[in-house]
Design an enzyme around this catalytic site. Structure first.
Site, PDB file in Angstrom:
ATOM      1  N   GLY A   1       3.065   4.890  -1.735  1.00  0.00           N
ATOM      2  CA  GLY A   1       2.792   3.851  -2.890  1.00  0.00           C
ATOM      3  C   GLY A   1       2.956   5.180  -4.020  1.00  0.00           C
ATOM      4  O   GLY A   1       3.643   4.823  -5.264  1.00  0.00           O
TER       5      GLY A   1
ATOM      6  N   ASP B   1       1.185   9.049   4.727  1.00  0.00           N
ATOM      7  CA  ASP B   1       0.371   8.558   3.595  1.00  0.00           C
ATOM      8  C   ASP B   1       1.470   8.957   2.330  1.00  0.00           C
ATOM      9  O   ASP B   1       2.147  10.016   2.325  1.00  0.00           O
ATOM     10  CB  ASP B   1      -1.081   9.465   3.652  1.00  0.00           C
TER      11      ASP B   1
ATOM     12  N   GLU C   1      -7.890  -1.570   7.679  1.00  0.00           N
ATOM     13  CA  GLU C   1      -8.437  -1.375   6.333  1.00  0.00           C
ATOM     14  C   GLU C   1      -7.293  -1.906   5.370  1.00  0.00           C
ATOM     15  O   GLU C   1      -7.628  -2.561   4.250  1.00  0.00           O
ATOM     16  CB  GLU C   1      -8.821  -0.068   6.067  1.00  0.00           C
ATOM     17  N   ASN C   2      -6.039  -1.506   6.008  1.00  0.00           N
ATOM     18  CA  ASN C   2      -4.908  -1.976   5.179  1.00  0.00           C
ATOM     19  C   ASN C   2      -4.832  -3.785   5.083  1.00  0.00           C
ATOM     20  O   ASN C   2      -3.935  -4.211   4.116  1.00  0.00           O
ATOM     21  CB  ASN C   2      -3.580  -1.543   5.685  1.00  0.00           C
ATOM     22  N   TRP C   3      -5.625  -4.402   5.724  1.00  0.00           N
ATOM     23  CA  TRP C   3      -5.457  -5.807   5.608  1.00  0.00           C
ATOM     24  C   TRP C   3      -6.057  -6.293   4.066  1.00  0.00           C
ATOM     25  O   TRP C   3      -5.686  -7.363   3.783  1.00  0.00           O
ATOM     26  CB  TRP C   3      -6.183  -6.635   6.654  1.00  0.00           C
TER      27      TRP C   3
HETATM   28  C1  FPP Z   1       0.427   4.835   3.289  1.00  0.00           C
HETATM   29  O1  FPP Z   1       0.999   4.965   2.171  1.00  0.00           O
HETATM   30  C2  FPP Z   1       1.353   4.098   4.235  1.00  0.00           C
HETATM   31  C3  FPP Z   1       1.007   2.844   4.628  1.00  0.00           C
HETATM   32  C4  FPP Z   1      -0.193   1.936   4.485  1.00  0.00           C
HETATM   33  C5  FPP Z   1       2.284   2.033   5.442  1.00  0.00           C
HETATM   34  C6  FPP Z   1       3.216   3.098   6.371  1.00  0.00           C
HETATM   35  C7  FPP Z   1       4.095   2.056   6.755  1.00  0.00           C
HETATM   36  C8  FPP Z   1       5.521   2.834   6.605  1.00  0.00           C
HETATM   37  C9  FPP Z   1       5.739   4.290   6.835  1.00  0.00           C
HETATM   38  C10 FPP Z   1       6.663   1.999   6.939  1.00  0.00           C
HETATM   39  C11 FPP Z   1       6.770   1.244   8.178  1.00  0.00           C
HETATM   40  C12 FPP Z   1       6.876   2.211   9.694  1.00  0.00           C
HETATM   41  C13 FPP Z   1       7.649   1.716  10.349  1.00  0.00           C
HETATM   42  C14 FPP Z   1       7.403   2.692  11.856  1.00  0.00           C
HETATM   43  C15 FPP Z   1       8.565   1.017  10.536  1.00  0.00           C
HETATM   44  P1  FPP Z   1       0.249   4.390   0.674  1.00  0.00           P
HETATM   45  O2  FPP Z   1       0.872   3.100   0.453  1.00  0.00           O
HETATM   46  O3  FPP Z   1      -1.565   4.380   0.961  1.00  0.00           O
HETATM   47  O4  FPP Z   1       0.610   5.255  -0.260  1.00  0.00           O
HETATM   48  P2  FPP Z   1      -0.440   5.749  -1.463  1.00  0.00           P
HETATM   49  O5  FPP Z   1      -1.717   6.417  -0.847  1.00  0.00           O
HETATM   50  O6  FPP Z   1       0.383   6.902  -2.291  1.00  0.00           O
HETATM   51  O7  FPP Z   1      -0.872   4.585  -2.344  1.00  0.00           O
END
Ligand code: FPP
Length: 253
Positions: free
Chosen positions: A32, A29, A76-78
């Protein structure tokens, strides 16, 4: 002999190779926030997050941790903006296309947890190829949770058990914890010993709800793109300071 680590938080501790977690699960996490704090687009955060994932996979393999599960994309990420979802899918596809050879070289088997039917066809194709090419590897299992949700996973397990009971294939008296576990996406993987969540959030976010019953939880403020070898080792050393009782009492009490 222990592996000496120059960790300021644990100056006197060493990592004990005999007490490694068998299964580490990670909620990656903070991509972003990492990017926006630097005035970059969130997508750049995911790109850097992919590099952290690659590092952690390598370190886990070097240490000899047999199972590593990474939460790469939740159900939920969709709901995220289409551009971000498309970027993540493309990132994943490219990662698999370029890394499958390396996974094979390291003896790493790839499995996928989640509702793959929701994934774009192009991603499913490379996932199928990568899981097929790595299927015979035995040194480590890397589980990528993709389009994954813990409650949804439990619902599909309950449905499959109910169907088996309704058809007479299964006596409801035979339903036990092991049977339920075997119908989850994790199948016969051991439950995680250690869950790591980065970025300071103190939630499970629908991750491995059944499997985490007795897992040690480790939360760090570090954002995922800054999480590297040192951070991973720090989490494993912290795990080794915990006393796991699984609801029982200490033998000395
Ligand atoms: C959460 O950070 C992260 C994700 C939703 C995506 C995770 C994906 C990767 C680490 C890259 C791909 C992985 C592989 C294995 C190729 P967030 O976007 O929710 O961060 P935030 O909470 O700061 O907004």
């Amino acid at each position: 002999m222990g592996l000496s680590l120059p960790l300021e938080d644990f100056p006197t501790l060493v990592l004990d190779p005999a007490r490694l977690p068998r299964h580490v699960a990670i909620v990656m996490d903070g991509n972003g926030r990492w990017a926006t704090r630097r005035g970059l687009s969130r997508l750049e955060g995911h790109r850097r997050g992919k590099d952290s994932a690659r590092t952690v996979i390598e370190v886990a393999r070097e240490l000899g941790i047999p199972y590593l599960t990474l939460f790469a994309f939740s159900n939920e990420n969709w709901q995220r903006p289409i551009a971000e979802v498309s970027f993540l899918m493309a990132l994943l596809r490219r990662y698999l296309m370029t890394e499958t050879k390396r996974l094979c070289k390291r003896g790493i088997k790839l499995i996928i947890l989640g509702d793959q039917a929701k994934l774009p066809h192009a991603v499913r194709m490379v996932l199928d190829e990568a899981t097929r090419l790595t299927a015979a590897n035995t040194d480590m299992t890397l589980a990528l949770a993709l389009s994954y949700g813990g409650r949804q996973e439990i619902v599909q397990a309950v449905k499959s058990i109910a169907r088996a009971a309704a058809s007479g294939e299964l006596d409801p008296e035979q339903i036990n914890e092991a049977l339920i576990a075997s119908r989850l996406h994790t199948g016969h993987l051991p439950d995680p010993d250690l869950l790591i969540r980065t970025s300071g959030e103190l939630r499970l976010s629908n991750f491995l709800l059944y499997q985490l019953a007795y897992t040690e939880l480790y939360f760090t403020e570090t954002l995922w793109p800054d999480f590297g070898e040192r951070e991973f080792l720090r989490a494993v050393v912290a795990y080794q300071t915990r006393e796991r009782r699984f609801g029982a009492v200490r033998s000395s009490d």
